[in-house]
Scaffold this motif. Sequence first.
Motif, PDB file in Angstrom:
ATOM      1  N   LYS A  90      40.313  41.813  32.605  1.00  0.00           N
ATOM      2  CA  LYS A  90      40.787  40.946  33.595  1.00  0.00           C
ATOM      3  C   LYS A  90      41.393  39.578  33.244  1.00  0.00           C
ATOM      4  O   LYS A  90      41.120  39.080  32.370  1.00  0.00           O
ATOM      5  N   TYR A 107      54.235  41.520  41.465  1.00  0.00           N
ATOM      6  CA  TYR A 107      53.871  42.932  41.917  1.00  0.00           C
ATOM      7  C   TYR A 107      54.531  43.965  41.508  1.00  0.00           C
ATOM      8  O   TYR A 107      54.290  45.108  41.142  1.00  0.00           O
ATOM      9  N   ILE A 144      54.173  44.847  38.141  1.00  0.00           N
ATOM     10  CA  ILE A 144      52.728  45.574  37.871  1.00  0.00           C
ATOM     11  C   ILE A 144      53.094  46.978  38.195  1.00  0.00           C
ATOM     12  O   ILE A 144      52.274  48.076  37.702  1.00  0.00           O
ATOM     13  N   THR A 157      46.107  47.496  37.794  1.00  0.00           N
ATOM     14  CA  THR A 157      46.199  47.180  39.062  1.00  0.00           C
ATOM     15  C   THR A 157      46.295  45.468  39.232  1.00  0.00           C
ATOM     16  O   THR A 157      46.030  44.834  38.437  1.00  0.00           O
ATOM     17  N   ILE A 158      46.529  45.226  40.417  1.00  0.00           N
ATOM     18  CA  ILE A 158      46.716  43.532  40.667  1.00  0.00           C
ATOM     19  C   ILE A 158      46.121  43.413  42.331  1.00  0.00           C
ATOM     20  O   ILE A 158      46.391  44.252  43.152  1.00  0.00           O
ATOM     21  N   GLU A 159      45.443  42.427  42.208  1.00  0.00           N
ATOM     22  CA  GLU A 159      44.950  42.033  43.411  1.00  0.00           C
ATOM     23  C   GLU A 159      44.534  40.428  43.525  1.00  0.00           C
ATOM     24  O   GLU A 159      44.745  39.758  42.384  1.00  0.00           O
ATOM     25  N   HIS A 173      46.041  35.206  41.365  1.00  0.00           N
ATOM     26  CA  HIS A 173      45.835  36.945  41.364  1.00  0.00           C
ATOM     27  C   HIS A 173      45.352  37.414  40.021  1.00  0.00           C
ATOM     28  O   HIS A 173      45.441  36.873  39.088  1.00  0.00           O
ATOM     29  N   THR A 174      44.607  38.452  40.149  1.00  0.00           N
ATOM     30  CA  THR A 174      43.908  39.079  39.066  1.00  0.00           C
ATOM     31  C   THR A 174      44.500  40.444  38.789  1.00  0.00           C
ATOM     32  O   THR A 174      44.614  41.324  39.493  1.00  0.00           O
ATOM     33  N   ILE A 175      44.957  40.438  37.638  1.00  0.00           N
ATOM     34  CA  ILE A 175      45.460  41.718  36.883  1.00  0.00           C
ATOM     35  C   ILE A 175      44.359  42.373  36.103  1.00  0.00           C
ATOM     36  O   ILE A 175      43.668  42.072  35.426  1.00  0.00           O
TER      37      ILE A 175
END
Length: 325
Positions: free
Chosen positions: A72, A86, A89, A119-121, A165-167
């Motif tokens: 993370k 985004y 990613i 992913t990214i969120e 944001h978290t990758i």
Amino acid sequence: MGKKKEKKSKNPEIDLLTVFDRIGDFFEWIKTLLFGIIHFFVKNAIVVVVLIILGFGLGLLIAKVAPRFEQKIIVAPNFKSTDYLYSKIDLLSSKISSNDTLFLKSIGIQKPSEMVSITIEPIVDVTNLMNGNEKNTELLELMAQNGDLKSIIKETTTNKNFTLHTIVLNTSSLVSSQNIVEPLLKYLNASPYYEAYNRINSQNIQNSIKRKEETILQIDGILNQFSGTYGKLSSNEKLVYYNENMNLDEVIKTKDSLANEINKLKIEQYNTSKTIKEKGIILNAKNTKTIKEKLIFTLPLVFVGLFVLYSFCISFYKKQSLKTI
């Protein structure tokens, strides 16, 4: 006429008895079914236990042979670069899915075959989102009137307004910051447009800091001049000069305010030193949410279910064979 009335009066009783009979038959069928299920598992208890142990052992073996580790990286996109982040990613995700090891090696990933997914969120912080922009507050209030706020903030269009944001990167082995994180961040920051933007922004901040520091030096000079020239005067004479010529308290407050602004600018300069600024890194956390980890519990159920289906098919075939003889 009398006979017809008798028939009509008896019909409700007959119908009611029929209903009770059918209810009784239904409960009898339920009892028979339950007994059949219990009898089947008691009769085949050894086989069922062996299948459960076999499924659990096989699931455990698969999980150990092919483990998954989660990396993370908490990042803050600067200069309104969230859409850019985004899209980058998404490109990486497609390259990993298509097993494009040549591309992944070209951006510095040493072992691209060990990358499983990326992913990214956003890190949802509604308070920060609302405090940072009045338009966001009005938009959320308007949208919340027509729907659930929790579902609204999870939408992609709203996601990109959050600061952090978290990758999330899943790998098949343990990794280090040098062979995964650093090349990944270098790739995300490789943009001529944002690099030029970053240089201009950094220079503007530096110029602003320099101007404020020069103003503080001027204020210090005034204060030193005041204390040096009028230091030998009596207290009453100093007070008269202070009241008639300058508001010394406001000057000191101005100096403190400038010092605070310089501190904020230095923090901003640090936070915006990169287009995609890393805020925190968590490496090699064991991922227990993958399908392979769940096989430990699902495989025993699958094996037992297949055995039950096989036994049912054999029993059905034997019964049909007896009818045809």
